[in-house]
Write a protein that holds these residues in place. Structure first.
Motif, PDB file in Angstrom:
ATOM      1  N   ALA A 367       0.808  -1.251   0.167  1.00 31.39           N
ATOM      2  CA  ALA A 367       0.017  -0.179   0.072  1.00 31.39           C
ATOM      3  C   ALA A 367       0.879   1.177   0.023  1.00 31.39           C
ATOM      4  N   GLU A 368       1.791   1.104   0.579  1.00 33.43           N
ATOM      5  CA  GLU A 368       2.879   2.252   0.625  1.00 33.43           C
ATOM      6  C   GLU A 368       3.505   2.387  -0.501  1.00 33.43           C
ATOM      7  N   GLU A 371      -0.552   3.642  -4.429  1.00 38.68           N
ATOM      8  CA  GLU A 371      -1.896   4.034  -4.021  1.00 38.68           C
ATOM      9  C   GLU A 371      -3.031   3.126  -4.475  1.00 38.68           C
ATOM     10  N   HIS A 374      -3.783   0.608  -1.912  1.00 37.50           N
ATOM     11  CA  HIS A 374      -4.283   1.149  -0.502  1.00 37.50           C
ATOM     12  C   HIS A 374      -5.794   0.895  -0.124  1.00 37.50           C
ATOM     13  N   ARG A 377      -8.768   3.002  -1.120  1.00 33.43           N
ATOM     14  CA  ARG A 377      -9.370   2.855  -2.402  1.00 33.43           C
ATOM     15  C   ARG A 377     -10.789   2.232  -2.263  1.00 33.43           C
ATOM     16  N   TRP A 400      -1.908   0.551  12.054  1.00 34.87           N
ATOM     17  CA  TRP A 400      -2.144   0.821  10.458  1.00 34.87           C
ATOM     18  C   TRP A 400      -3.172   0.059  10.409  1.00 34.87           C
ATOM     19  N   HIS A 404      -6.208   2.166   8.647  1.00 34.18           N
ATOM     20  CA  HIS A 404      -6.606   2.059   7.527  1.00 34.18           C
ATOM     21  C   HIS A 404      -7.316   1.064   6.947  1.00 34.18           C
TER      22      HIS A 404
END
Length: 653
Positions: A367-368, A371, A374, A377, A400, A404
């Protein structure tokens, strides 16, 4: 371990959870303390349908070979399927299967029972009976779950072998279990590739090496070309065709072995962990309900493979025993890209998601880097609870995951347990326990965990020690198959006052009493949540007799897999350098993959003229751990016979 952030359950969670708040948690703990046997008996009557009700609860007369509910009779498959259909839930979705290529199949409880009954009848027609052992060597599939349930239905003991294990590992397990049948597939589909299964079974059975085995049942998954042995090999669709869609369950005693699951030990020989039917099923169902707060409307997704205990307890038995709906996923989290998990959560409206820290860390990295994959999305708003399993989750990955994936609103249940324990031992309950990133928090109600020194004496909170369980519990390992002495010495060493030895170190917070697991205390590595004995990997390396004279294996911390395997190797020839060393290292990795499986490949291989040994000949593994971690050796090396060797071992290939 210095993490101090505290996440309280929301008012909504406390109001709606099965265990509402810390007062409710404490009430359960107090009930178990007051009347231990009465507590477990109450839950066993509440969670399990018994054909013959038990009158005995715990029999400790032959400790540590404890028995639970011994005079009760039940059937695990009946508890997972029939009773929900009898309650009018036959049309409810039991399994949502997503194939590697994204194709989806939904299977209701009625449909699953029909499949299980037909396969159970086919097994009986082939002569499989109560007490026989059946090895299941399959990928993630509805057929794999049905095979386990079919064995349980007729009282056969299943032993699932992870589809990534080699022919030699499979042969060892078939031989040790004395299996009469293997259920497999032509191939498995993972990451866009067809990978062999039947060919590995053929290799395992070469030369009549498994004399107890009579039949190989093959599920046609890909239609790939395979070898066929007439009289031994049978297609799954052929043996089930025409079989009755009903099969009377075999009512077994509560202590009847439901399954064997082989786990790595600190010696080279895998241990066949034996689990009972009644006690195991109780804890699988109970922990699924309380730890995951499973509700009737949930879509539950445990990403583990059925070849591991997590797939047994939290795919095949726990959720089905509660009449839940769950995902069975054939593929891998990074195919066709590293957004696969998030895409599936969005598509299937997953509410409870249970995965491993290794997967989380690899997806953080992806993910880093992009994008496009990630979690932001994707629409993950259906999620209400996250879980972690297989190894301790580091606080940064926890944060995280919480932010996220869980949108800072989903509690995370960081679950500590083992193949041997059958289900969760130390875990938060999401509507009750305040969460601390990196800590598995408090014992499950009724489980008596403690931290002791080498003589079994309790150590004060804030001081590390050895994790033990002081009282027997229903889902505990019953024995090691064919090796009761090894069971006693491995799990109930004489110096620990009759406590169960978990094999892990831990520490309790001085203020909260929360547990944090600090790692294995024996020679077992935890790589991506898979336990592997160092001796097993060393034995595989040394079995490459044309090349290897000696080998030692240790673990080192790894950001992605938790632990990485480091091998120190002495060859039967001059120590190699440069490209030659790289080529030999690759050869040895491939060898280990063939002997054990790809998961056992060493990440680092280091060559030396010798290994660092004391004058008495003992390999100094603590020094090898320093070298593997890239730390300078500051310890006393005066007892080393050959201190100069440490410099040779500095280069990793």
């Amino acid at each position: 371990m210095t993490q101090t952030a505290l996440y309280q359950p929301s008012a909504e969670w406390q109001a709606n959870a099965h265990v509402k708040g810390m007062a409710a948690y404490q009430s359960l703990v107090d009930e178990a303390d007051r009347d231990y046997e009465g507590y477990w008996a109450r839950l066993a009557r509440e969670f399990i349908s018994w054909k013959t009700p038990f009158t005995q609860v715990l029999d400790s007369s032959e400790a540590p070979f404890f028995k639970w509910f011994a005079d009760g009779r039940l059937n695990a498959s009946y508890n997972c399927l029939d009773r929900h259909i009898e309650a009018g839930k036959g049309d409810k979705t039991a399994l949502i299967f997503e194939a590697d290529d994204g194709a989806v199949a939904r299977v209701s409880y009625s449909e699953l029972l029909t499949r299980v009954a037909q396969l159970a009848n086919a097994l009986k027609a082939r002569g499989v009976k109560k007490g026989d052992r059946v090895v299941i060597y399959m990928s993630m599939s509805v057929e794999g779950v049905a095979a386990m349930q079919a064995c349980a239905r007729i009282g056969a003991t299943h032993s699932v072998v992870f589809g990534g294990f080699s022919a030699q590992s499979l042969r060892d397990r078939i031989q040790d279990a004395g299996a009469v049948m293997v259920i497999t597939a032509d191939e498995q589909q993972r990451g866009g590739k067809a990978l062999p299964l039947k060919a590995i079974v053929d290799e395992a059975l070469e030369g009549g090496s498994c004399p107890t085995l009579k039949d190989v049942i093959v599920y046609k998954r890909t239609g790939g070309k395979i070898n066929w042995v007439e009289g031994r090999d049978l297609w799954l669709h052929d043996v089930t065709q025409g079989q009755a869609s009903t099969c009377e369950p075999e009512w077994v005693e509560a202590e009847h072995p439901l399954f064997l699951l082989y786990t790595s030990g600190s010696t080279g020989k895998p241990k066949g962990v034996q689990h009972s039917t009644g006690g195991y099923l109780l804890h699988a169902a109970l922990t699924t309900k309380w730890t995951f707060d499973l509700q009737d409307s949930d879509v539950f997704w445990c990403t583990a493979d059925i070849g591991w205990v997590t797939g047994h307890s939290y795919i095949t038995y726990g959720p089905l025993a509660l009449g839940g709906t769950e995902i069975v996923f054939e593929g891998v989290p990074t195919y066709p890209d590293a957004g696969r998990f998030w895409q599936m959560i969005e598509k299937h409206k997953v509410t409870v998601f249970y995965t491993a820290p290794t997967a989380i860390r690899s997806l953080i990295k992806a993910a880093e880097g992009s994008e496009a994959v990630h979690p932001a999305r994707y629409d993950l708003s259906s999620l209400r609870l996250l879980g972690s399993v297989g190894e301790p989750i580091n606080p940064a990955a926890w944060e995280w995951y919480h932010k996220h994936v869980g949108g800072s609103r989903c509690p995370i249940v960081d679950t500590f347990w083992q193949t041997e324990t059958g289900g969760h031992m130390i875990t938060p309950l999401p509507g009750a326990t305040p969460l601390v990133p990196g800590s598995c928090t408090l014992p499950f109600p009724g489980i008596t965990t403690a931290i002791v020194d080498e003589l079994g004496n309790d150590v004060p909170n804030g001081q590390g020690g050895i994790l033990v369980v002081k009282k027997p519990w229903p889902s505990m390992i019953r024995t090691i198959w064919n090796d009761p002495e090894r069971f006693k010495s491995s799990y109930y060493p004489a110096e620990l006052k009759g406590y169960y030895l978990a094999g892990d170190g831990a520490i309790r917070d001085a203020d909260t009493g929360y547990f944090t697991i600090t790692g294995r205390i024996d020679d077992v590595l935890n790589v991506s949540g898979h336990r592997m004995g160092t001796m097993e990997i060393e034995s595989a390396l040394v079995s490459c007799t044309e090349l290897v004279a000696e080998a030692a294996v240790v673990g080192r911390p790894d950001d992605t897999t938790g632990e990485a395997i480091c091998a120190f190797v002495v060859l039967k020839r001059a120590r190699p350098h440069g490209d030659e060393a790289k080529a030999i290292a690759k050869q040895l990795r491939d060898w280990v993959a063939k002997e054990i499986g790809p998961i056992a490949k060493p990440k680092d291989i280091r060559f030396g003229d010798n290994l660092p040994k004391t004058r008495s000949g003992k390999i100094m593994r603590r020094l090898l751990r320093n070298v593997a971690k890239g730390e300078s050796v500051t310890q006393d090396t005066s007892t080393l016979e050959n201190p100069a060797i440490l410099e040779q071992l500095g280069q990793a290939y």
